[in-house]
Enzyme design. Sequence first.
Site, short mmCIF file in Angstrom:
data_model
loop_
_atom_site.label_atom_id
_atom_site.label_comp_id
_atom_site.label_asym_id
_atom_site.label_seq_id
_atom_site.Cartn_x
_atom_site.Cartn_y
_atom_site.Cartn_z
N ASP A 106 -22.25 6.86 6.47
CA ASP A 106 -22.65 5.58 7.06
C ASP A 106 -23.24 4.66 5.99
O ASP A 106 -22.89 3.48 5.91
CB ASP A 106 -23.69 5.81 8.16
CG ASP A 106 -23.15 6.65 9.30
OD1 ASP A 106 -21.92 6.67 9.47
OD2 ASP A 106 -23.95 7.30 9.99
N GLY A 151 6.75 2.41 2.86
CA GLY A 151 8.21 2.50 2.92
C GLY A 151 8.94 1.83 1.78
O GLY A 151 10.12 1.51 1.92
N GLY A 201 2.72 4.52 1.17
CA GLY A 201 3.24 5.02 2.44
C GLY A 201 3.86 3.98 3.33
O GLY A 201 4.21 4.29 4.48
N GLU A 219 -24.97 10.68 17.01
CA GLU A 219 -23.72 10.15 17.56
C GLU A 219 -23.99 9.26 18.77
O GLU A 219 -23.29 8.26 18.98
CB GLU A 219 -22.80 11.31 17.94
CG GLU A 219 -22.35 12.18 16.78
CD GLU A 219 -21.65 11.39 15.70
OE1 GLU A 219 -21.01 10.37 16.02
OE2 GLU A 219 -21.76 11.78 14.53
N PRO A 279 0.83 -1.21 0.00
CA PRO A 279 0.00 0.00 0.00
C PRO A 279 0.86 1.26 0.00
O PRO A 279 2.05 1.21 0.34
CB PRO A 279 -0.81 -0.13 1.30
CG PRO A 279 -0.72 -1.56 1.69
CD PRO A 279 0.60 -2.04 1.18
#
Length: 664
Positions: free
Chosen positions: A530, A237, A235, A456, A233
């Site tokens: 959602d 490294g 990022g 929420e 993926p």
Amino acid sequence: MNNNKGFNWFFPIALVAILFFFFSNIGGDAKDSTIDEEEFFQLMTQGKVQDVLIYKDTEKADVFLTKAAKTALTKGQKAPERSPLDAFDFAPKPDYTLSFGDLQLFLQRFDKIKTENPALITKKDFGLGKNPVTELLFTALFWIGIMALFYFVIFRKMMGGGGGGGGGQIFSIGKSKAKLFDEKDKVQVSFKDVAGLEGAKEEVQEVVDFLKNSEKYTKLGGKIPKGVLLVGPPGTGKTLLAKAVAGEAKVPFFSLSGSDFVEMFVGVGASRVRDLFAQAKLKSPAIIFIDEIDAIGRARGKGNMTGGNDERENTLNQLLTEMDGFGTDTNVIIMAATNRADILDKALMRAGRFDRSIYVDLPELHERREIFDVHLAKIKLEDNIDREFLAKQTPGFSGADIANLCNEAALIAARNSHESVTKQDFLDAVDRIIGGLEKKNKAIKPSEKRRVAYHEAGHATISWLVEHASPLLKVTIVPRGRSLGAAWYLPEERQLTTTEQMLDELCATLGGRAAEQTIFGNISTGALSDLERVTKQANAMVTIYGLNDKLGNISYYDSTGQSEYSFGKPYSEQTAKMIDEEISKIIENQYIRALEILAANKDKLDALAAKLLEKEVIFREDLEDIFGERQWDPELTEHPVSNTQNPETISPETVLGPESNTQI
């Protein structure tokens, strides 16, 4: 390296310029522009001569006509021939050249005509004669200067300026654009700077060791691997690992991107591939690193609407040929990185080209702690910063995300005038990165704020009461980013997910809309994110993971990535209808389940929403006061949440507010 700069265009252009110069000088008709004394005095008595410039030492004179005479000349007579070189001379040009005999006799006759005709405007002037040799010399010097300027300023620049073959110039467009790192360039990155990639580091360290100590492997009959492909993926490294190889290998390291081969001109990509490998072989042993190789390595014959070979495929064909090669004694290793290994051509992935494929995954808990150690070493920290605590609060973060988190925490500490970066700065940085910028002054109507609070609270209630939902850490109704409210969870780091776990997550995600239906009797647009999430998750359950009883153990997922080029579906229309029905059934069943749970706990839902309206931000212990201890996640008691500060936060379940309607 190949020092052949190709054909030198300067000399043929200089030859053409010289021919143009001489032909332009001999092309004029001198007869048409030269007059004798009789013709001159005839023009003078007619009032057509404006001025005459007399050269004493050459018995020549330049005759300049009046404007009226010039107009009549262009209409009725043939104009004097002009050299193309006259365009570079800004002095006025004579209309005729006069050849006279004795100067004294010429001047006497001129004065006599002027005396007899006082109205004549003709003037006489004297000057130095023109030396043809000098004039020719100055003209030649002028053209030599023009050609020198053209060569040194334009052609030298187009050919790379003698500085190593820039591929963007017109005459070196087929040259490789790879950046070379050798013993002259000190790359600061080493394997010590790469944390959390133990398996990948071990693989690439072996490649570096082979280049340094090849006899250790060849004496046992081993061969150097042709290629190493880093997959993972964004990022995680991959490029950093390649930089560490450049810093550790101590051999020439050629670095470039897959897009560097792509150009609008036909054949350029293949030419650059040939030049790259030619340079690498001359500097063998060497390493070639191609970042984002999917730019040229995509499977051939896919997505090509024209039906023929395009430039990218020609470049890939040349790359495959160079990777095969005929000699095995040239120690050139190719490293490449991509996020999309599934779309690469099979011929590129076979043994003998990319022998090793290393998957660089998102870091685990202990790997994230090591990554934090690397990035926090450069930051002035408070004494009580617990790296283990930070690693536990960042599941799903890549190495790049952690680096950004540390930098954001330092910026927040500086903004708050702290002497060092505190634990709270890191927690605020997580909030900022995941949820967006906090907007405390955003104007929200009381009715909307109440609806957001119940929304929420519905998420929090369902996630607390079902077994497999992610443990809740924090709920807020303070607007942040594009959301009007958010709930933070700490998802369990697991490799496998069961059907029950996915259904509980769906139920908790639908808890916000279910709370609106339970309390207000209607629903709003605030559940957009959602609904998007539950639809994708339910679709994955049915079509990918085979977790639906009616469709059975069937998966329509294509791991090769070939289906994205197909206009059809791998199932019939009847099956498509069944899939739609099952997806809808899964979502509606969990929505009904959420309504039932909230109806049975309506008093607790009201209490939680009231506390949320009062405090705007509530934490885990606030839910414990209302619902009691949650029996399914006792391990979270290791890190109790402070009620006076923002708690450990991660993975928000953001809720889009009504302002999102215009973007749907």
